[in-house]
Design a protein around this motif. Structure first.
Motif, PDB file in Angstrom:
ATOM      1  N   GLU A 218       0.886  -1.057  -0.013  1.00  0.00           N
ATOM      2  CA  GLU A 218      -0.192  -0.107  -0.235  1.00  0.00           C
ATOM      3  C   GLU A 218       0.939   1.397  -0.076  1.00  0.00           C
ATOM      4  OE1 GLU A 218      -2.391  -0.801   3.376  1.00  0.00           O
ATOM      5  OE2 GLU A 218      -3.925  -1.691   2.082  1.00  0.00           O
ATOM      6  N   ALA A 219       2.059   1.145   0.490  1.00  0.00           N
ATOM      7  CA  ALA A 219       3.000   2.189   0.668  1.00  0.00           C
ATOM      8  C   ALA A 219       3.310   2.728  -0.956  1.00  0.00           C
ATOM      9  CB  ALA A 219       4.128   2.051   1.454  1.00  0.00           C
ATOM     10  N   ILE A 220       3.554   1.658  -1.509  1.00  0.00           N
ATOM     11  CA  ILE A 220       3.859   2.190  -3.185  1.00  0.00           C
ATOM     12  C   ILE A 220       2.789   3.070  -3.832  1.00  0.00           C
ATOM     13  CG2 ILE A 220       3.258   0.432  -4.310  1.00  0.00           C
ATOM     14  CD1 ILE A 220       5.818   0.209  -5.989  1.00  0.00           C
ATOM     15  N   LEU A 221       1.510   2.732  -3.237  1.00  0.00           N
ATOM     16  CA  LEU A 221       0.575   3.421  -4.200  1.00  0.00           C
ATOM     17  C   LEU A 221       0.613   4.918  -3.989  1.00  0.00           C
ATOM     18  CD1 LEU A 221      -2.428   1.095  -3.386  1.00  0.00           C
ATOM     19  CD2 LEU A 221      -0.800   1.241  -5.205  1.00  0.00           C
ATOM     20  N   LYS A 222       1.452   5.432  -3.391  1.00  0.00           N
ATOM     21  CA  LYS A 222       1.434   7.002  -3.011  1.00  0.00           C
ATOM     22  C   LYS A 222       2.622   7.504  -3.933  1.00  0.00           C
ATOM     23  CE  LYS A 222       0.460   6.193   1.897  1.00  0.00           C
ATOM     24  NZ  LYS A 222       0.806   6.388   3.450  1.00  0.00           N
ATOM     25  N   GLN A 223       3.337   6.711  -4.564  1.00  0.00           N
ATOM     26  CA  GLN A 223       4.404   7.058  -5.329  1.00  0.00           C
ATOM     27  C   GLN A 223       3.641   7.677  -6.930  1.00  0.00           C
ATOM     28  OE1 GLN A 223       7.966   4.594  -5.683  1.00  0.00           O
ATOM     29  NE2 GLN A 223       7.527   3.867  -3.438  1.00  0.00           N
ATOM     30  N   PRO A 224       4.540   8.372  -7.540  1.00  0.00           N
ATOM     31  CA  PRO A 224       4.035   8.862  -8.827  1.00  0.00           C
ATOM     32  C   PRO A 224       4.369   7.696  -9.623  1.00  0.00           C
ATOM     33  CG  PRO A 224       5.322  10.478  -7.928  1.00  0.00           C
ATOM     34  CD  PRO A 224       5.397   9.513  -6.893  1.00  0.00           C
ATOM     35  N   GLY A 225       3.346   7.388 -10.531  1.00  0.00           N
ATOM     36  CA  GLY A 225       3.333   6.185 -11.509  1.00  0.00           C
ATOM     37  C   GLY A 225       2.878   4.961 -11.024  1.00  0.00           C
ATOM     38  N   PHE A 226       2.495   5.106  -9.770  1.00  0.00           N
ATOM     39  CA  PHE A 226       1.694   4.061  -9.086  1.00  0.00           C
ATOM     40  C   PHE A 226       0.583   4.389  -8.350  1.00  0.00           C
ATOM     41  CE2 PHE A 226       6.339   3.070  -8.833  1.00  0.00           C
ATOM     42  CZ  PHE A 226       6.560   2.056  -9.654  1.00  0.00           C
ATOM     43  N   ASN A 227       0.102   5.698  -8.303  1.00  0.00           N
ATOM     44  CA  ASN A 227      -1.180   6.053  -7.551  1.00  0.00           C
ATOM     45  C   ASN A 227      -2.170   5.878  -8.638  1.00  0.00           C
ATOM     46  OD1 ASN A 227      -3.286   7.427  -6.702  1.00  0.00           O
ATOM     47  ND2 ASN A 227      -2.043   8.946  -5.591  1.00  0.00           N
ATOM     48  N   PRO A 228      -3.238   5.226  -8.119  1.00  0.00           N
ATOM     49  CA  PRO A 228      -4.342   4.721  -9.157  1.00  0.00           C
ATOM     50  C   PRO A 228      -5.016   6.067  -9.658  1.00  0.00           C
ATOM     51  CG  PRO A 228      -4.424   3.353  -7.037  1.00  0.00           C
ATOM     52  CD  PRO A 228      -3.367   4.376  -6.871  1.00  0.00           C
ATOM     53  N   ASN A 229      -4.893   7.200  -8.986  1.00  0.00           N
ATOM     54  CA  ASN A 229      -5.618   8.366  -9.356  1.00  0.00           C
ATOM     55  C   ASN A 229      -4.664   9.299 -10.276  1.00  0.00           C
ATOM     56  OD1 ASN A 229      -7.826   7.964  -7.622  1.00  0.00           O
ATOM     57  ND2 ASN A 229      -6.796   8.727  -5.894  1.00  0.00           N
ATOM     58  N   GLN A 230      -3.491   8.710 -10.445  1.00  0.00           N
ATOM     59  CA  GLN A 230      -2.608   9.550 -11.391  1.00  0.00           C
ATOM     60  C   GLN A 230      -1.946   8.444 -12.603  1.00  0.00           C
ATOM     61  OE1 GLN A 230       0.231  10.584  -8.650  1.00  0.00           O
ATOM     62  NE2 GLN A 230      -0.907  12.810  -8.229  1.00  0.00           N
ATOM     63  N   PRO A 231      -2.787   7.881 -13.517  1.00  0.00           N
ATOM     64  CA  PRO A 231      -2.615   6.956 -14.124  1.00  0.00           C
ATOM     65  C   PRO A 231      -1.581   7.079 -15.132  1.00  0.00           C
ATOM     66  CG  PRO A 231      -4.638   8.114 -15.224  1.00  0.00           C
ATOM     67  CD  PRO A 231      -4.195   8.597 -13.626  1.00  0.00           C
ATOM     68  N   TYR A 232      -0.337   6.526 -14.936  1.00  0.00           N
ATOM     69  CA  TYR A 232       0.723   6.506 -15.627  1.00  0.00           C
ATOM     70  C   TYR A 232       0.687   5.974 -17.133  1.00  0.00           C
ATOM     71  CZ  TYR A 232       5.829   5.857 -16.978  1.00  0.00           C
ATOM     72  OH  TYR A 232       7.076   5.790 -17.477  1.00  0.00           O
ATOM     73  N   TRP A 233      -0.173   5.036 -16.994  1.00  0.00           N
ATOM     74  CA  TRP A 233      -0.364   4.358 -18.394  1.00  0.00           C
ATOM     75  C   TRP A 233      -1.477   4.641 -19.243  1.00  0.00           C
ATOM     76  CZ3 TRP A 233       3.844   1.419 -17.853  1.00  0.00           C
ATOM     77  CH2 TRP A 233       4.173   1.056 -16.676  1.00  0.00           C
ATOM     78  N   GLU A 234      -1.950   6.026 -18.938  1.00  0.00           N
ATOM     79  CA  GLU A 234      -3.107   6.488 -19.641  1.00  0.00           C
ATOM     80  C   GLU A 234      -2.707   6.703 -21.008  1.00  0.00           C
ATOM     81  OE1 GLU A 234      -6.748  10.072 -19.251  1.00  0.00           O
ATOM     82  OE2 GLU A 234      -4.758   9.987 -18.242  1.00  0.00           O
ATOM     83  N   GLY A 235      -3.643   6.253 -22.113  1.00  0.00           N
ATOM     84  CA  GLY A 235      -3.480   6.316 -23.451  1.00  0.00           C
ATOM     85  C   GLY A 235      -2.484   4.872 -24.058  1.00  0.00           C
ATOM     86  N   LEU A 236      -1.940   4.407 -23.209  1.00  0.00           N
ATOM     87  CA  LEU A 236      -1.450   2.941 -23.481  1.00  0.00           C
ATOM     88  C   LEU A 236      -2.267   1.810 -22.973  1.00  0.00           C
ATOM     89  CD1 LEU A 236       2.528   3.366 -23.007  1.00  0.00           C
ATOM     90  CD2 LEU A 236       1.329   3.031 -25.131  1.00  0.00           C
TER      91      LEU A 236
END
Length: 207
Positions: free
Chosen positions: A172-190
Motif C-alpha cells: 500500500e505504501a507504493i501507491l503513494k508514489q508517482p506512477g503507481f497512484n491509481p488516481n494518477q494513471p501513468y499508463w493512460e493512453g497505452l
C-alpha cells in the motif's frame, strides 16, 4: 516451492477465475485436487501455484510448461462446470527484478499482487519498454518489495506484473508514489490497468 523461469525456457500459463465469495474455497480445492493432478500427468507440465485473492472473489493459477506446449488445449475436469470458466492466457517474462537470485513462489503469508494491463496489440512493445524501466524504479524505491516480474501475453493484448511483498502495508505504501497512484494513471493512453492482492495457497512441481 516453485521458481519462476525468468529466461523463458518455459512457457507461462495464467488461468484467471472470478468466483462468488462462498465458492472460493471450493474452487481452490477443485484446482488442487482435480486440475493440477490432471496436469501432473502431462509430460509437458513443470509447475503450478494457486493464488486466492484477499477480497475472496478471485483465484488464479500460475503454471509453467515446456516450450511450444499450449495448456489451453487440455480438457477441464467435469467439476469445473460448476464455476465460471477462467480467462486463460499464455505469457512470457519480459522483465524481472528480485532481491534474491531466483524468484520463488511459496505458500504462506507473503502478499502477491497481480496487476493486469489491457491494451491494443500495437501498444504492447511500448509497454514492454516502459515496464523494463519501471521495474528497476520499483525495486529501488519500495521497501518490502521482494520481486517484480512483468509478463507479456503472446496475443499482444495484455501485460501482467507478478509482484511479491513482505506485507499488505508494504504494498500500500507504493501507491503513494508517482506512477503507481491509481488516481494518477501513468499508463493512460497505452493501457487500462487494475490490480488485486493474493496469498499463495498451494504449489506443485513436476513429479
Amino acid at each position: 516451492m516453485v521458481e519462476i523461469d525468468r529466461t523463458n525456457t518455459a512457457l507461462v500459463g495464467l488461468d484467471l477465475y472470478t468466483v462468488a465469495e462462498r465458492h472460493q474455497s471450493d474452487l481452490v480445492e477443485a484446482i488442487v485436487q482435480e486440475q493440477i493432478k490432471f496436469w501432473q500427468s502431462n509430460p509437458y507440465f513443470l509447475s503450478a501455484s494457486v493464488h486466492r485473492s484477499l477480497d475472496e472473489v478471485r483465484v488464479f493459477t500460475y503454471s509453467q510448461w515446456q516450450p511450444k506446449f499450449d495448456h489451453r488445449s487440455l480438457p477441464r475436469p467435469k467439476v469445473f462446470d460448476e464455476f465460471f470458466p477462467p480467462d486463460v492466457l499464455q505469457l512470457e517474462v519480459s522483465a524481472s527484478r528480485s532481491l534474491s537470485t531466483e524468484v520463488e513462489i511459496v505458500a504462506g503469508k507473503r502478499i502477491t499482487h497481480l496487476a493486469e494491463f489491457r491494451m491494443m496489440p500495437t501498444n504492447q512493445p511500448e509497454m514492454v519498454k516502459r515496464t523494463t524501466i519501471e521495474v528497476d524504479r520499483a525495486m529501488s524505491n519500495s521497501p518490502g518489495l521482494i520481486s517484480a516480474t512483468f509478463h507479456r501475453s503472446l496475443d499482444g493484448t495484455r501485460m501482467f506484473n507478478y509482484g511479491q511483498w513482505e506485507s499488505k502495508e508494504a504494498f500500500e505504501a507504493i501507491l503513494k508514489q508517482p506512477g503507481f497512484n491509481p488516481n494518477q494513471p501513468y499508463w493512460e493512453g497505452l493501457a487500462r490497468n487494475e490490480f488485486h492482492l493474493y496469498n499463495v495457497v498451494h504449489v506443485e512441481t513436476k513429479q
